[in-house]
Design an enzyme around this catalytic site. Structure first.
Site, PDB file in Angstrom:
ATOM      1  N   ARG A 112      46.376  82.423  47.342  1.00 29.90           N
ATOM      2  CA  ARG A 112      45.102  82.311  48.337  1.00 29.90           C
ATOM      3  C   ARG A 112      44.574  83.518  47.530  1.00 29.90           C
ATOM      4  NH1 ARG A 112      43.415  81.908  54.244  1.00 29.90           N
ATOM      5  NH2 ARG A 112      43.730  79.660  53.482  1.00 29.90           N
ATOM      6  N   HIS A 139      40.554  73.748  48.094  1.00 34.76           N
ATOM      7  CA  HIS A 139      41.812  74.067  49.275  1.00 34.76           C
ATOM      8  C   HIS A 139      42.908  72.802  49.455  1.00 34.76           C
ATOM      9  CE1 HIS A 139      43.671  76.241  52.575  1.00 34.76           C
ATOM     10  NE2 HIS A 139      42.603  76.001  53.361  1.00 34.76           N
ATOM     11  N   GLN A 142      45.560  71.541  52.535  1.00 36.15           N
ATOM     12  CA  GLN A 142      44.078  71.557  53.951  1.00 36.15           C
ATOM     13  C   GLN A 142      44.122  70.081  53.766  1.00 36.15           C
ATOM     14  OE1 GLN A 142      42.919  73.819  56.517  1.00 36.15           O
ATOM     15  NE2 GLN A 142      42.478  71.874  57.712  1.00 36.15           N
ATOM     16  N   ASP A 233      32.599  72.671  58.635  1.00 31.44           N
ATOM     17  CA  ASP A 233      33.743  73.844  58.137  1.00 31.44           C
ATOM     18  C   ASP A 233      32.396  75.425  57.694  1.00 31.44           C
ATOM     19  OD1 ASP A 233      35.054  76.253  57.447  1.00 31.44           O
ATOM     20  OD2 ASP A 233      35.438  75.503  54.622  1.00 31.44           O
ATOM     21  N   CYS A 273      38.526  72.720  59.896  1.00 30.91           N
ATOM     22  CA  CYS A 273      40.184  73.322  59.406  1.00 30.91           C
ATOM     23  C   CYS A 273      40.162  75.125  60.037  1.00 30.91           C
ATOM     24  CB  CYS A 273      39.844  73.902  57.633  1.00 30.91           C
ATOM     25  SG  CYS A 273      37.924  74.317  57.599  1.00 30.91           S
ATOM     26  N   ARG A 301      48.877  71.115  59.337  1.00 28.06           N
ATOM     27  CA  ARG A 301      49.186  71.496  58.534  1.00 28.06           C
ATOM     28  C   ARG A 301      50.726  71.781  57.656  1.00 28.06           C
ATOM     29  NH1 ARG A 301      45.325  75.327  56.198  1.00 28.06           N
ATOM     30  NH2 ARG A 301      47.080  74.955  54.208  1.00 28.06           N
TER      31      ARG A 301
HETATM   32  N1  NVA Z   1      35.725  77.690  53.442  1.00 30.07           N
HETATM   33  C1  NVA Z   1      36.569  78.347  54.164  1.00 30.07           C
HETATM   34  C2  NVA Z   1      38.021  77.499  54.693  1.00 30.07           C
HETATM   35  C3  NVA Z   1      38.290  79.323  55.390  1.00 30.07           C
HETATM   36  C4  NVA Z   1      39.811  78.582  55.434  1.00 30.07           C
HETATM   37  C5  NVA Z   1      36.710  79.845  53.476  1.00 30.07           C
HETATM   38  O1  NVA Z   1      36.720  79.324  51.863  1.00 30.07           O
HETATM   39  O2  NVA Z   1      36.269  80.276  53.897  1.00 30.07           O
HETATM   40  N1   CP Z   2      42.324  76.251  57.720  1.00 29.99           N
HETATM   41  C1   CP Z   2      43.153  77.580  57.069  1.00 29.99           C
HETATM   42  O1   CP Z   2      43.165  77.729  56.628  1.00 29.99           O
HETATM   43  O2   CP Z   2      43.522  78.935  57.461  1.00 29.99           O
HETATM   44  P1   CP Z   2      43.434  79.996  57.382  1.00 29.99           P
HETATM   45  O3   CP Z   2      42.359  80.886  57.097  1.00 29.99           O
HETATM   46  O4   CP Z   2      44.269  80.615  58.587  1.00 29.99           O
HETATM   47  O5   CP Z   2      45.053  80.337  56.626  1.00 29.99           O
END
Ligand code: NVA
Ligand code: CP
Length: 315
Positions: A112, A139, A142, A233, A273, A301
């Site tokens: 990540r 993602h 997801q 989101d 998400c 997930r």
């Molecule tokens: N769009 C959000 C998703 C978090 C799971 C982010 O990138 O922070």
């Molecule tokens: N939806 C998701 O990716 O959650 P986290 O940021 O908690 O991993």
């Protein structure tokens, strides 16, 4: 876990990277969802035996980190936390060195980070599968859970419509690409200036050509009208914290509320998400209402990633 076990398209995924929803074929996506459903229902079990997944997370995570850890445990393997704060990555060791060293210890990496290019660099140097656990661009893990959740509600995905209301971000990108592979119409509704990437939109439209539609709209009601999945989101993603206030102003009127849910198909499900900000991108009523499947989606997930790991790490 190959042709003989009923998921023939997954055999080709062994040893592959999963950097984008578009890295796998429509057949592979469908079979991953079927394997995830079979694992969830305990119709099948898979043991990989002593495999190890490294987690390199440069951003916060609850669901992705825990679901990967539990998925590996259920497959008979384990995870190692290799966060930049506790490894030499945080002190500047090059990706090229880190990726080659870690390839000698672990069997796959879930990463990540911010730039998709950094993920691609890990994949270039690593000799083991590299999985996108969220970047600024996509993602894809997801999206597998999202469509597994829609499939649970409607059985057949082709011809359904997924309506995403909000920022044209990483989650929206993977939703478009994965939806296009699965024959789901995807509508992204956003204020002007917050559209998804033009390149990803073009890629999704080319995957969708001839069997479903990928649209970008600027009207929330038109986005959700008659849709089967209603998705939102956060307005400010990780890394955009300084834009929070400006984004709250730009997204005024774009909350996924009960009023918007009422415009959708009567059987529509509400998805997010997570983490969610009630009163911003989603109302408390939509989040907690009878149409909400957000906690099933979070659970999925685990099942989707267990299926993915089983395919990438199959013997
Ligand atoms: N769009 C959000 C998703 C978090 C799971 C982010 O990138 O922070
Ligand atoms: N939806 C998701 O990716 O959650 P986290 O940021 O908690 O991993």
């Amino acid at each position: 876990m190959a042709a003989s076990s009923g998921y023939p398209a997954l055999a080709e995924l062994q040893g592959s990277d999963f950097l984008s929803s578009a890295d796998i074929t429509a057949d592979q996506t469908r079979q991953l969802l079927r394997l995830a459903a079979d694992l969830k229902a305990e119709r099948t079990t898979i043991h990989l035996g002593g495999r190890c997944l490294g987690l390199i997370f440069s951003k916060a995570s609850t669901r992705t980190r825990v679901s990967f850890t539990v998925a590996m445990a259920r497959l008979g393997g384990q995870t190692i936390d290799l966060n930049p704060q506790v490894s030499q990555v945080g002190r500047g060791e090059p990706v090229a060195d880190t990726a080659r060293v870690l390839s000698r210890y672990v069997d796959a990496l879930a990463i990540r980070t911010f730039a998709q290019e950094e993920l691609a660099e890990y994949a270039h140097w690593a000799s083991i599968p590299v999985i996108n656990a969220l970047t600024d661009l996509e993602h894809p893990c997801q999206a597998l859970a999202d469509y597994l959740t829609l499939q649970e509600a409607f059985n057949d995905l082709p011809g359904l419509t997924m309506a995403y209301v909000g920022d044209g971000n990483n989650v929206a990108h993977s939703l478009m690409l994965c939806g296009a592979l699965l024959g789901v119409n995807v509508r992204i509704g956003c204020p002007k200036g917050f559209e998804p990437s033009a390149a990803v939109l073009e890629q999704a439209r080319s995957l969708a050509a001839g069997h479903c539609q990928i649209e970008v709209l600027h009207d929330p009601v038109a986005t959700v009208r008659g849709a089967h999945g209603l998705y939102t989101d956060v307005w400010a993603s990780m890394g955009q914290e300084q834009e929070q206030q400006a984004r709250e102003e730009a997204f005024a009127g774009w909350c996924l509320s009960e009023d918007l849910v009422a415009e959708a198909d009567g059987r529509a499900i509400v998805l997010h998400c997570l983490p969610a900000h009630r009163g911003e991108e989603i109302s408390a009523g939509a989040m907690e209402g009878s149409s909400s499947r957000v906690f099933d989606q979070a659970e999925n997930r685990l099942h989707a990633q267990q299926a993915l790991l089983a395919a990438l790490l199959a013997n």
